[in-house]
Enzyme design. Structure first.
Site, PDB file in Angstrom:
ATOM      1  N   ASP A 199      -6.325   1.891   3.990  1.00 24.72           N
ATOM      2  CA  ASP A 199      -4.872   1.879   3.809  1.00 24.72           C
ATOM      3  C   ASP A 199      -4.302   1.165   5.030  1.00 24.72           C
ATOM      4  O   ASP A 199      -4.524   1.609   6.164  1.00 24.72           O
ATOM      5  CB  ASP A 199      -4.402   3.352   3.728  1.00 24.72           C
ATOM      6  CG  ASP A 199      -2.911   3.529   3.999  1.00 24.72           C
ATOM      7  OD1 ASP A 199      -2.174   2.538   4.004  1.00 24.72           O
ATOM      8  OD2 ASP A 199      -2.502   4.709   4.216  1.00 24.72           O
ATOM      9  N   GLU A 253       0.395  -0.267   1.709  1.00 26.29           N
ATOM     10  CA  GLU A 253       0.348   1.195   1.868  1.00 26.29           C
ATOM     11  C   GLU A 253       1.285   1.895   0.879  1.00 26.29           C
ATOM     12  O   GLU A 253       0.906   2.871   0.227  1.00 26.29           O
ATOM     13  CB  GLU A 253       0.740   1.591   3.300  1.00 26.29           C
ATOM     14  CG  GLU A 253       0.911   3.092   3.432  1.00 26.29           C
ATOM     15  CD  GLU A 253       0.927   3.610   4.855  1.00 26.29           C
ATOM     16  OE1 GLU A 253       1.775   3.175   5.648  1.00 26.29           O
ATOM     17  OE2 GLU A 253       0.072   4.466   5.174  1.00 26.29           O
ATOM     18  N   GLU A 254       2.494   1.399   0.784  1.00 32.30           N
ATOM     19  CA  GLU A 254       3.457   2.063  -0.100  1.00 32.30           C
ATOM     20  C   GLU A 254       2.978   2.014  -1.548  1.00 32.30           C
ATOM     21  O   GLU A 254       3.105   2.998  -2.290  1.00 32.30           O
ATOM     22  CB  GLU A 254       4.838   1.425   0.030  1.00 32.30           C
ATOM     23  CG  GLU A 254       5.546   1.711   1.371  1.00 32.30           C
ATOM     24  CD  GLU A 254       5.280   0.659   2.421  1.00 32.30           C
ATOM     25  OE1 GLU A 254       4.476  -0.260   2.158  1.00 32.30           O
ATOM     26  OE2 GLU A 254       5.873   0.739   3.527  1.00 32.30           O
TER      27      GLU A 254
END
Ligand code: AR6
Length: 507
Positions: free
Chosen positions: A285, A303-304
């Site tokens: 991540d 990441e989101e």
């Protein structure tokens, strides 16, 4: 690598080690000082049943302060919350306005600050035949209300400087997230530097509901789909997830310049994505030090997106303090609920995803996500300073190193730190190769459509591999490159290595 491509020493994707291949025995699930388990381990070990671990609520700075805490002044707040949620839960349908009113009722301070226009817009633009939200809101409220019976034991904060883990059930996670949806967590709404949780990411979902944008709508689609799945008896997930903070001690930090490790195996591809083709590997991540980054705001980068399609990851924000330079977070067992297409502004929710990953002995999906935050370089040239290169090496190594009680599959990564954080993809590729070599793990590198990087990385890897170059020698070459870069900012790392790899001073 048994199966080599004809022209390169690189591996094929099928040669990478994945969790499915391993058969490590985990033994009975146990809690100890460093591992908190929120379910009853005896019943789990003997009957595979998942029951709440009885325990005590603690209103204490080392634990998550809960909305249903029995502490005197909180009790009255939970009374208000539960009254509102009960009223919502008793309805067949509830409107966005009902949700808004409930949330503001127990967060009156934010009446004029919080907006819900994104949630309203989602509701309005969804065709009537597909709009299940009105029937879902009461179910999320009912799930949130279960908190006092679903989570009995105090949840420790994963604080900086301490390696520790928390295992909980997917149902417990869904209940905590239902509370985040209804913005019930106390002391979590201010971001002032002196606030009690200023070192933690936000957790209440209010920031996702306001300031309408296309991005928010697509994110909400994915999040609502998650709640639909977890509130439906037939699709409710039935396993466990472990969140583990690992700290690399100073004594465990490698002495990079004298490291004798040779490069490990590498697969490079410009096609595919870490979260799909990398399933079963340690999936990196590209994190923010505040875990999840802008997932509850407008952010929609690697990441989101990961957090939106695997919403269980969002619960890490509840208890994970900002990561330090020598720390990472490893999440084992989270489930993917949604598919997607695009990236950033072009991101779209692409419907349900049926996660077929097997489960391990602790009923966790055989998935491992590694959150490591690269440095954010406002001035690109800063990244070539040796102390920054060493920081990135140690950060990657902290995640790649492998820990007791873990199966250690190969690593799926890519242009870590090279988007929002402005890193040089060549340097970051080399840093990750070095950390993987020291950790003795293979690397699958997804260049995310970058054909040029793929070819150049393959070429330089072939050269380095053929000559048996060590990590220590590479570190010294980086040292020289660092000086060269400060004299001439156009020097290219891979060209520099190709030209200087045989220089006597490094032998
Ligand atoms: N698989 C492989 N590569 C990818 C994928 C994917 N699924 N998605 C993106 N890339 P970025 P950073 C490539 O900017 O620079 C977030 O807000 C793509 O080429 O997400 O470490 C965090 O919360 C992309 O440009 O990572 C942090 O605040 C590159 O990976 C911050 O961004 C880097 O992706 C971290 O930024």
């Amino acid at each position: 690598c048994q199966q080599k491509e004809r022209t390169s020493s690189c591996c094929q994707l099928k040669d990478m080690e994945r969790l499915q291949h391993g058969d490590m025995k985990l033994g009975p699930l146990r809690f100890n000082k460093r591992h908190t388990v929120l379910i009853d381990v005896d019943t789990f070990n003997s009957q595979r049943k998942i029951l709440t671990q009885k325990g005590r609520d603690l209103w204490h700075s080392d634990f998550v302060k809960m909305p249903c805490s029995q502490v005197a002044h909180q009790k009255s707040r939970w009374d208000v919350i539960s009254k509102k949620l009960k009223s919502l839960a008793s309805k067949k349908t509830a409107s966005v306005k009902d949700v808004e009113e409930a949330i503001i009722k127990y967060n009156p301070k934010y009446k004029d600050q919080w907006s819900f226009d994104a949630l309203h817009t989602l509701d309005q633009i969804t065709p009537h035949t597909e709009n299940y939200y009105k029937t879902l809101f009461p179910k999320i409220a009912a799930l949130a209300l279960k908190l006092p019976s679903f989570v009995n034991k105090a949840i420790p904060l994963l604080r900086k400087g301490q390696s520790a883990a928390i295992t909980m059930s997917q149902v417990q996670i869904s209940c905590l997230l239902a509370n985040a949806f209804f913005c019930t967590f106390p002391h979590r709404n201010t971001s002032s530097p002196n606030a009690e949780y200023s070192g933690y990411p936000s957790i209440n979902f209010n920031s996702l509901f306001g300031n309408w944008s296309r991005r928010k709508i697509e994110k909400l689609r994915a999040i609502m789909h998650y709640f639909k799945e977890v509130t439906d008896e037939s699709t409710r997930p039935k396993g466990l997830v472990t969140f583990e903070r690992e700290c690399l001690s100073y004594t465990d930090m490698p002495t990079w310049e004298s490291c004798k490790a040779n490069l490990s195996k590498l697969h490079i591809t410009s096609e595919g994505q870490i979260e799909l083709e990398g399933k079963g590997m340690l999936q990196v991540d590209f994190a923010n030090s505040l875990i999840g980054g802008g997932v509850l705001g407008s952010g929609l980068l690697q990441e989101e997106i990961l957090f939106v399609i695997n919403p269980e990851l969002i619960v890490a924000r509840l208890f994970t303090e900002k990561l330090e330079d020598n720390e990472c977070l490893i999440i084992t067992g989270s489930q993917q609920f949604s598919s997607y297409s695009g990236f950033g502004d072009s991101f779209e929710w692409a419907g349900p995803y049926e996660d077929q990953s097997q489960r391990d002995e602790w009923a966790r999906r055989k998935t491992k996500i590694l959150a490591i935050d690269a440095m954010n370089f406002r001035h690109s040239v800063d990244q070539y300073r040796m102390r920054h290169i060493t920081r990135e090496l140690n950060k990657a190594y902290c995640g790649f190193k492998g820990y007791d009680g873990h199966e250690n599959p190969d690593i799926a990564t890519g242009k870590w730190g090279c988007g929002a954080f402005n890193g040089d993809p060549q340097l970051k590729a080399l840093i990750q190769l070095m950390a993987a070599a020291k950790a003795k793990r293979g690397l699958a590198f997804f260049t995310f459509g970058d054909e040029n990087l793929k070819q150049r990385l393959q070429h330089i890897y072939d050269l380095m591999f053929a000559e048996g170059i060590t990590v220590g020698k590479l570190y010294k070459l980086l040292h020289d490159f660092s000086s060269a870069k400060h004299c001439d900012s156009h020097v290219d790392l891979f060209d520099f290595i190709e030209k200087n790899r045989n220089s006597k001073s490094h032998l």
